[in-house]
Design a protein around this motif. Structure first.
Motif: not given
Ligand SMILES: NC(=O)c1ccc[n+]([C@@H]2O[C@H](COP(=O)([O-])OP(=O)(O)OC[C@H]3O[C@@H](n4cnc5c(N)ncnc54)[C@H](O)[C@@H]3O)[C@@H](O)[C@H]2O)c1
Lengths: 352, 167
Positions: A16-17, A39, A44, A81-82, A101, A170
């Motif tokens: 995602g991000v 992923d 995706k 998962f972090h 976080p 979320f």
């Molecule tokens: N620094 C920033 O500005 C910023 C911005 C957005 C999100 N984030 C952080 O990034 C993290 C992800 O958020 P996002 O917006 O990308 O969410 P999202 O749901 O858009 O993307 C998460 C991705 O992780 C994949 N995923 C889930 N579980 C998995 C696993 N066990 N193994 C492999 N892949 C897996 C999902 O398929 C998805 O593609 C969060 O911790 C969020 O807080 C940070």
């Protein structure tokens, strides 16, 4: 300078991000090679792989680590998962660029720090708000002593209506650790703590609410069990106070409202977004010769790079990296205390 | 017209912000601003002249004013440490009191004032003047009308860059 000849091999889990920020981040540094992506969502994975011509694609971090010799791994999966993924990557010999976080709570963050120490590897958190020109400029003014001691700060990120991935992870506490506080409030908290020089937090008085998102979720039959507004007052050992507010839903004028106000013994500052978008504006307030002056940041503003670029750069040059897990742990302790205070309806003293 | 069926006899103690009280009583059809009081003779004269208060209605002593004027209403607009004693004195002299903000130095004093007013069956109002602005009145109506629903978070502030009151 011990610049390695070989580029650093980088991998990303979570697209995602990970796709939006981490891929461009690695592509922006000449010493980084984007080696692999992972992923659990195959569609995706392939779409992103095709878009950026990345051949090495994996459905899990474990698989990626087993097949690739990586120097850096980005963890950009849901918050739940972090911790485990960071530790797994550290133990596979990688430096970790972890999303904010840092984890679900301070105990998890501590485990990650311990693992980094054990393995001798780095963790950096993707605190993007530190790496915008206005933030760098304000921080320089603070470090030069122009504000004196900062004794009050107010840092907020309020959205009128914007629930990220509504119905997804979320809004589920078990996967996210919380709502707007841990999602966007953490950026504002980190920024304020960074400006204030990471004083030691001691007391937290906070409330969380969920009237608007709850109603929307009920109507749309979506799972949602986190707050839509969190407000907190944080008191530090040095006497300073920080006010923190974060919302995904609040009945305010602005679509997005970000601001950070600092009051110091010698000067003050206000940084805020403009025009309902993320463009930032910063001013410094000073008294000179008995008169009040406003100092405004003008072009050319400081050149900035993204967190990921900085991480690669610091590893390449053997410099310490910023946005450390230790700093993220301090923020996490505060976030834990905020949720605890809200749940207990009373102030919470942070234990050390 | 009211509980006494005549214009209310009003006095003002403390002639800083008290001047606002004077002009507001003077502009109110149900009020007669009859007397003023301040321990500072220069200010007493200046304000008395400005608002055309007869010289014999200008008092240095609140005790004397209360004894002579049989006021229905007394404004207390003196420094904060005197709010409690002067409010209680005016209440005991049979006046309804409009006291300036903050009500007192602390909540114990405020409690005493409330208790005294209750015991004597007199009114005690605090001059929270921002409640009566057009906007505040309109907003409060909207709130009372349920337009905002239940208010669960409020933030209110008044920050000045430099501006400690003199006096
Ligand atoms: N620094 C920033 O500005 C910023 C911005 C957005 C999100 N984030 C952080 O990034 C993290 C992800 O958020 P996002 O917006 O990308 O969410 P999202 O749901 O858009 O993307 C998460 C991705 O992780 C994949 N995923 C889930 N579980 C998995 C696993 N066990 N193994 C492999 N892949 C897996 C999902 O398929 C998805 O593609 C969060 O911790 C969020 O807080 C940070």
């Amino acid at each position: 300078m011990n610049t390695p000849i070989k580029k650093l091999r980088c991998g990303i889990v979570g697209l995602g991000v990970g796709r939006k920020k981490h891929i461009p981040g690695y592509l922006s540094h000449p010493m980084a090679e984007l080696a692999a992506i992972a992923d659990s969502n195959t569609e995706k994975l392939n779409a992103v792989g095709d878009e950026f011509h990345i051949e090495h694609r994996y459905s899990s971090l474990t698989e990626m680590l087993a097949n690739e010799k990586l120097d850096i791994v980005s963890i950009a999966t849901p918050n739940i998962f972090h911790k485990d993924m960071t530790i797994e990557a550290l133990e596979a010999g990688c430096h970790v660029m972890c999303e904010k976080p840092i984890a679900m709570n301070a105990a998890e963050a501590q485990e990650m720090i311990d693992a980094a120490k054990r393995t001798g590897k780095r963790i950096m958190i993707n605190y993007v708000k530190r790496y915008i020109p206005e933030s760098i400029a304000v921080k320089r003014v603070i470090d030069a002593g122009m504000l004196g001691d900062i004794y009050f700060a107010r840092s907020v990120w309020l959205r009128r209506r914007r629930l990220p991935g509504f119905g997804g992870w979320f809004g589920k506490k078990a996967m996210s650790g919380g709502g707007p506080l841990i999602d966007i409030g953490v950026h504002r908290l980190d920024l304020a703590l960074w400006y204030m020089g990471f004083p030691k937090p001691v007391w937290v008085m906070a409330s969380t609410y969920n009237p608007i998102a709850k109603a929307i979720a009920a109507k749309e039959k979506k799972d949602f069990d986190v707050e839509d507004l969190a407000v907190a007052l944080i008191r530090f050992e040095n006497g300073a106070t920080l006010e923190l507010e974060a919302s995904w839903c609040a009945n305010i004028k602005e679509r997005e409202h970000l601001s950070a106000r600092l009051l110091g013994t010698k000067g003050g500052s206000l940084q805020h977004n403009i025009g309902d978008v993320y463009d930032s504006y910063a001013e410094i307030y000073l008294e000179r010769c008995g008169c009040q002056y406003d100092m405004r940041l003008h072009e050319p503003v400081p050149q900035t790079y993204n967190c990921i670029y900085e991480f690669v750069d610091d590893i390449v040059h053997g410099n310490p990296s910023a946005c450390s897990a230790e700093e993220a742990l301090i923020a996490m302790k505060i976030l834990d205390a905020i949720y605890e205070s809200a749940a207990k309806n009373e102030p919470v003293q942070i234990q050390y | 017209m009211n509980e006494v069926n005549r214009k209310l006899r009003c006095g003002v103690v403390g002639l800083g912000i008290g001047q606002m009280h004077i002009s507001n009583y003077q502009s109110c059809p149900y009020a007669d601003l009859v007397a003023i009081c301040d321990i500072n003779p220069v200010r007493l004269k200046d304000v008395g002249d400005k608002f055309k208060i007869p010289e014999e209605k200008r008092y240095i002593s609140i005790t004397e004013m209360l004894a002579k004027e049989h006021l229905d209403v007394c404004s207390i607009a003196v420094p904060n440490h005197l709010h409690k004693p002067l409010t209680i004195e005016a209440l005991e002299a049979g006046c309804h009191v409009l006291c300036e903000k903050p009500m007192a130095m602390n909540s114990a004093e405020a409690q005493e004032m409330v208790d005294t007013a209750k015991k004597l069956g007199k009114r005690l109002m605090i001059d929270f003047s921002y409640r009566t602005s057009e906007q505040s009145v309109a907003l409060k109506k909207a709130v009372d009308d349920g337009m905002l629903g239940e208010i669960y978070y409020a933030r209110t502030q008044w920050l000045r860059r430099r501006g400690a009151p003199s006096g």
